[in-house]
Design a protein around this motif. Structure first.
Motif, short mmCIF file in Angstrom:
data_model
loop_
_atom_site.label_atom_id
_atom_site.label_comp_id
_atom_site.label_asym_id
_atom_site.label_seq_id
_atom_site.Cartn_x
_atom_site.Cartn_y
_atom_site.Cartn_z
N ALA A 49 20.40 34.52 -14.68
CA ALA A 49 21.76 34.08 -14.93
C ALA A 49 21.80 32.67 -15.50
CB ALA A 49 22.57 34.13 -13.64
N HIS A 50 20.66 31.98 -15.50
CA HIS A 50 20.63 30.58 -15.93
C HIS A 50 19.26 30.28 -16.54
CE1 HIS A 50 21.32 26.24 -15.77
NE2 HIS A 50 20.16 26.10 -15.15
N LEU A 51 19.27 29.61 -17.69
CA LEU A 51 18.03 29.10 -18.29
C LEU A 51 17.93 27.62 -17.94
CD1 LEU A 51 17.83 30.69 -21.86
CD2 LEU A 51 16.10 30.81 -20.07
N PRO A 52 16.80 27.20 -17.36
CA PRO A 52 16.68 25.79 -16.98
C PRO A 52 16.47 24.91 -18.20
CG PRO A 52 14.61 26.92 -16.63
CD PRO A 52 15.62 27.97 -17.03
N SER A 53 16.74 23.64 -18.04
CA SER A 53 16.43 22.67 -19.09
C SER A 53 14.91 22.59 -19.23
CB SER A 53 17.00 21.30 -18.72
OG SER A 53 16.31 20.80 -17.57
N LEU A 54 14.45 22.01 -20.32
CA LEU A 54 13.01 21.85 -20.50
C LEU A 54 12.36 21.00 -19.41
CD1 LEU A 54 12.68 21.61 -24.38
CD2 LEU A 54 12.01 23.49 -22.89
N PRO A 55 12.98 19.86 -19.02
CA PRO A 55 12.38 19.10 -17.93
C PRO A 55 12.29 19.90 -16.62
CG PRO A 55 13.93 17.72 -19.12
CD PRO A 55 14.11 19.13 -19.63
N THR A 56 13.31 20.71 -16.33
CA THR A 56 13.28 21.52 -15.12
C THR A 56 12.23 22.61 -15.24
OG1 THR A 56 15.62 21.09 -14.69
CG2 THR A 56 14.65 23.01 -13.58
N LEU A 57 12.09 23.22 -16.41
CA LEU A 57 11.05 24.22 -16.63
C LEU A 57 9.67 23.60 -16.41
CD1 LEU A 57 10.13 27.05 -17.51
CD2 LEU A 57 10.27 26.25 -19.88
N ASP A 58 9.48 22.39 -16.90
CA ASP A 58 8.21 21.70 -16.73
C ASP A 58 7.94 21.42 -15.25
OD1 ASP A 58 5.87 20.32 -17.90
OD2 ASP A 58 6.84 18.50 -17.17
N ARG A 59 8.95 21.00 -14.51
CA ARG A 59 8.79 20.76 -13.07
C ARG A 59 8.51 22.06 -12.32
NH1 ARG A 59 13.40 17.65 -13.81
NH2 ARG A 59 14.60 18.92 -12.35
N VAL A 111 10.91 21.12 -6.76
CA VAL A 111 11.39 20.88 -8.12
C VAL A 111 12.52 19.86 -8.16
CG1 VAL A 111 12.43 22.03 -10.14
CG2 VAL A 111 10.62 23.16 -8.87
N GLY A 112 13.20 19.69 -7.05
CA GLY A 112 14.31 18.74 -7.00
C GLY A 112 15.64 19.34 -7.43
N VAL A 113 15.81 20.63 -7.14
CA VAL A 113 17.08 21.31 -7.42
C VAL A 113 17.49 22.03 -6.14
CG1 VAL A 113 16.59 21.60 -9.88
CG2 VAL A 113 15.96 23.42 -8.30
N ASP A 114 18.67 22.62 -6.13
CA ASP A 114 19.07 23.36 -4.94
C ASP A 114 18.60 24.81 -5.05
OD1 ASP A 114 21.79 24.99 -5.79
OD2 ASP A 114 21.60 23.07 -6.84
N ALA A 115 18.53 25.47 -3.92
CA ALA A 115 18.02 26.85 -3.86
C ALA A 115 18.86 27.80 -4.70
CB ALA A 115 17.95 27.32 -2.41
N GLU A 116 20.14 27.56 -4.79
CA GLU A 116 21.00 28.42 -5.62
C GLU A 116 20.58 28.36 -7.08
OE1 GLU A 116 23.64 31.16 -6.96
OE2 GLU A 116 23.02 30.79 -4.89
N THR A 117 20.14 27.21 -7.54
CA THR A 117 19.66 27.10 -8.92
C THR A 117 18.44 27.98 -9.13
OG1 THR A 117 20.52 24.86 -9.15
CG2 THR A 117 18.76 25.50 -10.66
#
Length: 119
Positions: A51-61, A37-43
């Motif tokens: 604890a965190h809602l991803p952005s729409l682009p991140t949700l899509d990825r 996805v291009g994020v870190d494992a903690e995300t």
């Protein structure tokens, strides 16, 4: 305002649970999803915990990496069971073209051999 926060918290928990379930169906670690996805494992961990809602682009990825729709990840029914074919596809999707071809030829040979034994 408090209602919106409660709705967001419920959505975050549902998304996190569905993400975790789908990831485990594929046999992947949080690190493997994060890399795709291009994020870190903690995300990924924070999303799975709600604890965190991803952005729409991140949700899509995320949906693309997990080979499902964003709707599947947000569904109250959870993601559908991953088929064996989809799991296999997910495993080889990151390989180079020549490596995918090699894996496919090995699997085909194995299937032909095993199929001929069962006749």
């Amino acid at each position: 305002m408090a209602v919106k926060k409660k709705e967001s918290a419920r959505l975050a928990k549902r998304l996190g649970g569905n993400l975790s379930e789908r990831r485990k169906q594929l046999g992947w670690t949080q690190e493997m999803v994060a890399e795709r996805v291009g994020v870190d494992a903690e995300t990924i961990s924070r999303i799975e915990r709600g604890a965190h809602l991803p952005s729409l682009p991140t949700l899509d990825r995320l949906a693309g990496a997990l080979q499902c729709s964003a709707g599947d990840l947000l569904s109250t029914e959870g993601p559908e069971e991953v088929s064996e074919a989809a799991t296999f596809g997910a495993w080889i999707s990151e390989l180079a073209a020549d490596d995918r071809a090699f894996v496919m030829s090995v699997v085909r040979s194995c299937c032909e051999y095993l199929g001929s034994r069962s006749r």
